[in-house]
Design a protein around this motif. Structure first.
Motif, mmCIF file in Angstrom:
data_model
loop_
_atom_site.group_PDB
_atom_site.id
_atom_site.type_symbol
_atom_site.label_atom_id
_atom_site.label_comp_id
_atom_site.label_asym_id
_atom_site.label_seq_id
_atom_site.Cartn_x
_atom_site.Cartn_y
_atom_site.Cartn_z
ATOM 1 N N UNK A 29 0.835 -1.206 0.000
ATOM 2 C CA UNK A 29 0.000 0.000 0.000
ATOM 3 C C UNK A 29 0.868 1.254 0.000
ATOM 4 N N UNK A 30 1.949 1.211 0.797
ATOM 5 C CA UNK A 30 2.848 2.362 0.844
ATOM 6 C C UNK A 30 3.462 2.613 -0.529
ATOM 7 N N UNK A 31 3.810 1.515 -1.206
ATOM 8 C CA UNK A 31 4.479 1.631 -2.505
ATOM 9 C C UNK A 31 3.524 2.087 -3.609
ATOM 10 N N UNK A 32 2.249 1.756 -3.491
ATOM 11 C CA UNK A 32 1.330 1.997 -4.612
ATOM 12 C C UNK A 32 0.339 3.139 -4.362
ATOM 13 N N UNK A 33 0.325 3.708 -3.159
ATOM 14 C CA UNK A 33 -0.677 4.739 -2.880
ATOM 15 C C UNK A 33 -0.585 5.939 -3.834
ATOM 16 N N UNK A 37 -3.959 6.803 -5.614
ATOM 17 C CA UNK A 37 -4.604 8.078 -5.260
ATOM 18 C C UNK A 37 -4.899 8.898 -6.521
ATOM 19 N N UNK A 38 -3.908 8.958 -7.418
ATOM 20 C CA UNK A 38 -4.104 9.723 -8.662
ATOM 21 C C UNK A 38 -5.240 9.116 -9.486
ATOM 22 N N UNK A 42 -8.780 10.782 -10.612
ATOM 23 C CA UNK A 42 -9.106 10.868 -12.038
ATOM 24 C C UNK A 42 -10.494 10.303 -12.350
ATOM 25 N N UNK A 43 -10.902 9.222 -11.640
ATOM 26 C CA UNK A 43 -12.198 8.605 -11.944
ATOM 27 C C UNK A 43 -13.338 9.308 -11.218
#
Ligand SMILES: C[S@@+](CC[C@H](N)C(=O)[O-])C[C@H]1O[C@@H](n2cnc3c(N)ncnc32)[C@H](O)[C@@H]1O
Length: 273
Positions: A29-33, A37-38, A42-43
């Motif tokens: 989660x830390x690596x991909x947040x 988040x972006x 965007x959606x």
């Protein structure tokens, strides 16, 4: 139970669940947040929405969604792993966040036309019949609601400079995943799956999280440890070889000049008519 459901319930999950699973998911989660988040921005995730997170794990993204949808919206996280859901509930309480976590198999989702946004990350890769779950997720959406999925393409890794232990880790993960009936390359297929599920305005983007420092540098070694038992029982490597791979990965990432990536991640979304 009908045939559709009985095949879906076969356990193809290649990673550990419970507390150990939650520790790995925290690193992930830390690596991909930043990229998740972006994507959520965007959606059009916004306050007041009713959202569902399918295969939510320890609720890392579910709770981030709750931070946006509060106070009038809601988010429900579902997963098959009750012990990981308990950790998610504790985390929600600790942070006073409005999120509900339920034990539900993704192939058994029963809600219809309920949610404004349905999100699922790193789940479909583990399922033998992901199309069926996409159909179920679409059914839970209100008309005009958005389905958002993120999943991996294991062929999209890289590291610099070359690291034989990293190459061997990739080979072993792919071998174990394919033997279990999961699909480590599913990312490339998500676009077609959402179009076939009759969604409109289907969009996609690809991200490749790569790290020279921080928790993202730990993902490969931690995942190697998580698949250890399956690799051993599949006779693909010995404990000794796995120990050596993990040691070499630790050495590799300890240099501030090395770069290591996660899998390429496909982010795909579309609206229900
Ligand atoms: C790699 S984790 C991802 C968790 C979370 N989405 C995230 O990105 O942090 C995959 C999750 O899917 C769950 N899972 C596996 N098969 C499932 C199924 N058939 N229905 C619901 N959840 C499932 C696992 O228990 C695990 O928590």
């Amino acid at each position: 139970m009908n045939n559709r459901n009985s095949v879906q319930l076969k356990n193809t999950y290649v990673l550990k669940g419970g507390g150990e699973g939650a520790k790995r998911l925290k690193i992930l989660a830390g690596a991909t947040w930043p990229t998740t988040q972006a994507l959520l921005e965007r959606v059009g995730l916004q306050s007041g929405m009713h959202c569902l997170d399918v295969g939510c794990g320890s609720g890392e993204v579910t709770l981030q969604i709750a931070r946006v949808t509060e106070p009038t919206g809601e988010v429900v996280g579902v997963d098959v792993d009750e012990s990981i859901l308990e950790l998610a509930r504790e985390e929600a309480q600790r942070h006073h966040l409005k999120a509900t976590f339920r034990k539900v198999d993704a192939s058994q989702l029963t809600e219809e036309s309920t949610f404004d946004l349905v999100y699922s990350r790193f789940l479909l890769t583990h399922l033998p019949h992901p199309h069926l779950v996409v159909d179920r997720m679409v059914r839970t959406l209100k008309s005009g609601g958005t389905l958002v999925v993120e999943d991996i393409d294991f062929s999209g890794h890289f590291c610099y400079p070359n690291c034989p232990a990293f190459d061997r880790y990739l080979e072993l993960y792919q071998a174990v995943a394919v033997r279990r009936g999961s699909d480590p390359f599913i990312g490339t297929k998500l676009l077609g799956m959402l179009i076939e599920a009759n969604l409109e305005q289907v969009q996609m983007q690809v991200v490749l999280p790569a790290f020279h420092e921080g928790v993202g540098k730990l993902v490969a070694q931690v995942t190697m440890e998580h698949i250890r038992e399956l690799v051993i029982t599949s006779n693909l490597a010995t404990h000794q070889e796995i120990d050596a791979i993990i040691e070499e990965l630790k050495m590799f990432v300890s240099s501030p000049q090395t770069i290591i990536s996660m899998p390429r991640v496909f982010q795909v979304w579309g609206r229900k008519k």
